[in-house]
Scaffold this motif. Structure first.
Motif, PDB file in Angstrom:
ATOM      1  N   SER A  15       0.904  -1.689   0.507  1.00  0.00           N
ATOM      2  CA  SER A  15      -0.209   0.415   0.285  1.00  0.00           C
ATOM      3  C   SER A  15       0.645   0.973   0.156  1.00  0.00           C
ATOM      4  N   VAL A  16       1.691   1.594   1.061  1.00  0.00           N
ATOM      5  CA  VAL A  16       2.790   2.412   1.030  1.00  0.00           C
ATOM      6  C   VAL A  16       3.658   2.714  -0.549  1.00  0.00           C
ATOM      7  N   LEU A  17       3.927   1.791  -1.195  1.00  0.00           N
ATOM      8  CA  LEU A  17       4.599   1.567  -2.600  1.00  0.00           C
ATOM      9  C   LEU A  17       3.675   2.515  -3.322  1.00  0.00           C
ATOM     10  N   LEU A  18       2.151   1.885  -3.179  1.00  0.00           N
ATOM     11  CA  LEU A  18       1.031   2.267  -4.415  1.00  0.00           C
ATOM     12  C   LEU A  18       1.314   3.262  -3.971  1.00  0.00           C
ATOM     13  N   LYS A  19       0.977   4.579  -3.435  1.00  0.00           N
ATOM     14  CA  LYS A  19       1.116   5.662  -2.463  1.00  0.00           C
ATOM     15  C   LYS A  19       2.072   6.268  -3.058  1.00  0.00           C
ATOM     16  N   LYS A  20       3.061   5.759  -2.963  1.00  0.00           N
ATOM     17  CA  LYS A  20       4.756   6.473  -2.351  1.00  0.00           C
ATOM     18  C   LYS A  20       5.750   6.917  -4.348  1.00  0.00           C
ATOM     19  N   PHE A  21       4.251   5.592  -4.868  1.00  0.00           N
ATOM     20  CA  PHE A  21       4.931   5.863  -6.989  1.00  0.00           C
ATOM     21  C   PHE A  21       4.280   6.881  -6.928  1.00  0.00           C
ATOM     22  N   GLY A  22       2.769   7.386  -6.970  1.00  0.00           N
ATOM     23  CA  GLY A  22       2.419   8.338  -7.545  1.00  0.00           C
ATOM     24  C   GLY A  22       3.105   9.690  -7.427  1.00  0.00           C
ATOM     25  N   GLU A  23       3.610   9.689  -6.366  1.00  0.00           N
ATOM     26  CA  GLU A  23       3.754  11.214  -5.496  1.00  0.00           C
ATOM     27  C   GLU A  23       5.741  11.703  -5.898  1.00  0.00           C
ATOM     28  N   THR A  24       6.420  10.877  -6.926  1.00  0.00           N
ATOM     29  CA  THR A  24       7.056  10.521  -8.117  1.00  0.00           C
ATOM     30  C   THR A  24       7.389  10.998  -8.945  1.00  0.00           C
ATOM     31  N   LYS A  27       5.775  16.002 -14.408  1.00  0.00           N
ATOM     32  CA  LYS A  27       4.647  15.801 -15.999  1.00  0.00           C
ATOM     33  C   LYS A  27       4.077  14.813 -16.631  1.00  0.00           C
ATOM     34  N   GLY A  28       3.786  14.573 -17.730  1.00  0.00           N
ATOM     35  CA  GLY A  28       3.104  13.437 -18.343  1.00  0.00           C
ATOM     36  C   GLY A  28       3.220  12.262 -17.578  1.00  0.00           C
ATOM     37  N   ALA A  29       4.316  11.540 -17.213  1.00  0.00           N
ATOM     38  CA  ALA A  29       4.000  10.545 -16.343  1.00  0.00           C
ATOM     39  C   ALA A  29       2.455  10.136 -15.134  1.00  0.00           C
ATOM     40  N   ILE A  30       3.019  11.892 -14.555  1.00  0.00           N
ATOM     41  CA  ILE A  30       1.744  12.461 -13.452  1.00  0.00           C
ATOM     42  C   ILE A  30       0.358  12.037 -13.797  1.00  0.00           C
ATOM     43  N   ILE A  31       0.509  12.965 -15.612  1.00  0.00           N
ATOM     44  CA  ILE A  31      -1.331  12.793 -16.336  1.00  0.00           C
ATOM     45  C   ILE A  31      -1.346  11.366 -15.802  1.00  0.00           C
ATOM     46  N   TRP A  32      -0.741  10.217 -16.684  1.00  0.00           N
ATOM     47  CA  TRP A  32      -1.028   9.435 -17.594  1.00  0.00           C
ATOM     48  C   TRP A  32      -1.127   8.869 -16.512  1.00  0.00           C
ATOM     49  N   TYR A  33      -0.674   8.849 -15.262  1.00  0.00           N
ATOM     50  CA  TYR A  33      -0.953   8.137 -13.704  1.00  0.00           C
ATOM     51  C   TYR A  33      -2.134   8.555 -13.199  1.00  0.00           C
ATOM     52  N   HIS A  34      -2.723   9.913 -13.069  1.00  0.00           N
ATOM     53  CA  HIS A  34      -4.210  10.405 -12.418  1.00  0.00           C
ATOM     54  C   HIS A  34      -4.738  10.154 -13.480  1.00  0.00           C
ATOM     55  N   ASN A  35      -4.922   9.349 -14.554  1.00  0.00           N
ATOM     56  CA  ASN A  35      -5.873   9.387 -15.644  1.00  0.00           C
ATOM     57  C   ASN A  35      -6.286   7.673 -15.670  1.00  0.00           C
ATOM     58  N   ALA A  54       3.718   1.753 -20.701  1.00  0.00           N
ATOM     59  CA  ALA A  54       3.385   3.868 -21.171  1.00  0.00           C
ATOM     60  C   ALA A  54       4.275   4.358 -21.878  1.00  0.00           C
ATOM     61  N   HIS A  55       5.602   3.628 -21.067  1.00  0.00           N
ATOM     62  CA  HIS A  55       6.393   5.176 -20.791  1.00  0.00           C
ATOM     63  C   HIS A  55       8.140   4.503 -21.935  1.00  0.00           C
ATOM     64  N   ALA A  56       7.597   3.786 -22.047  1.00  0.00           N
ATOM     65  CA  ALA A  56       9.280   2.490 -22.549  1.00  0.00           C
ATOM     66  C   ALA A  56       9.043   3.079 -24.192  1.00  0.00           C
ATOM     67  N   GLY A  57       8.338   3.545 -25.187  1.00  0.00           N
ATOM     68  CA  GLY A  57       8.564   3.790 -25.963  1.00  0.00           C
ATOM     69  C   GLY A  57       8.953   5.401 -25.784  1.00  0.00           C
ATOM     70  N   ALA A  58       8.200   5.857 -24.925  1.00  0.00           N
ATOM     71  CA  ALA A  58       9.152   7.355 -25.135  1.00  0.00           C
ATOM     72  C   ALA A  58      10.799   7.518 -24.573  1.00  0.00           C
ATOM     73  N   ILE A  59      10.895   6.551 -23.776  1.00  0.00           N
ATOM     74  CA  ILE A  59      12.299   6.194 -23.188  1.00  0.00           C
ATOM     75  C   ILE A  59      13.410   5.830 -24.180  1.00  0.00           C
ATOM     76  N   LYS A  60      12.919   5.149 -24.968  1.00  0.00           N
ATOM     77  CA  LYS A  60      13.495   4.414 -26.100  1.00  0.00           C
ATOM     78  C   LYS A  60      13.813   5.464 -27.204  1.00  0.00           C
ATOM     79  N   VAL A  61      13.094   6.349 -27.872  1.00  0.00           N
ATOM     80  CA  VAL A  61      13.353   7.466 -28.739  1.00  0.00           C
ATOM     81  C   VAL A  61      14.100   8.248 -28.147  1.00  0.00           C
ATOM     82  N   ALA A  62      14.111   8.581 -27.292  1.00  0.00           N
ATOM     83  CA  ALA A  62      14.400   9.847 -26.199  1.00  0.00           C
ATOM     84  C   ALA A  62      16.256   8.874 -26.334  1.00  0.00           C
TER      85      ALA A  62
END
Length: 174
Positions: A15-24, A27-35, A54-62
């Motif tokens: 439960s703590v891991l799930l809660k803290k993950f969102g706080e880290t 930008k786009g990652a927080i929008i993804w998380y809230h959606n 969700a984010h591996a493609g963007a990381i790969k392009v970068a």
């Protein structure tokens, strides 16, 4: 089961891991998380897996975008060969914006190569391409000039360069 390093049960740690993950996130990652749909994530492992998908493609392009800037025209490489090799390299990478591709292509042209390559590079620096059709028209016209200078029929592969080499579809003009 009780963990000796802290006073939390395993389910409380989850439960703590799930809660803290969102706080880290930012930008786009927080929008993804809230959606994320409500109750769609059952575990921290599921959250991590979903995030990576969700984010591996963007990381790969970068991380791969600079690879296209490493494609350089060799001193003895004619323009047609460089264009073909550039397109093959570009197809191997995740999609990038046209302006990045234009920049990489222009930087990759060797000014010490043929007159056509030098003229094309100068033209692209002075008047940057806006569309791939524009870019294609410019390098095709320089390739035709190079063909004429080398005495090769327009649209052909140079006989002196293709001996002993299997002709690939990517070597031919469309």
């Amino acid at each position: 089961m009780h963990n000796k390093r802290n006073d939390l049960e395993d389910d409380e740690i989850e439960s703590v891991l799930l809660k803290k993950f969102g706080e880290t996130l930012s930008k786009g990652a927080i929008i993804w998380y809230h959606n994320l749909p409500p109750n769609s994530i059952d575990s921290f492992a599921m959250l991590v897996d979903s995030f990576v998908k969700a984010h591996a493609g963007a990381i790969k392009v970068a991380t791969r975008k600079p690879d296209l800037f490493k494609v350089r025209q060799k001193d003895n490489e004619i323009l047609r060969e460089f264009v073909s090799r550039f397109h093959i390299e570009r197809m191997d990478l995740p999609p990038i914006t046209n302006d990045w591709a234009f920049q990489a292509f222009t930087q990759g042209l060797n000014e010490r190569g043929s007159v056509s390559s030098h003229q094309l590079k100068q033209n692209l620096i002075e008047y940057p391409a806006v569309t791939w059709a524009d870019m294609d028209n410019r390098y095709q016209s320089k390739i035709r000039v190079e063909d004429d200078q080398l005495g090769a029929p327009s649209g052909s592969i140079y006989p002196n360069r293709s001996e002993g080499r299997i002709q690939r579809d990517s070597d031919r003009e469309p």
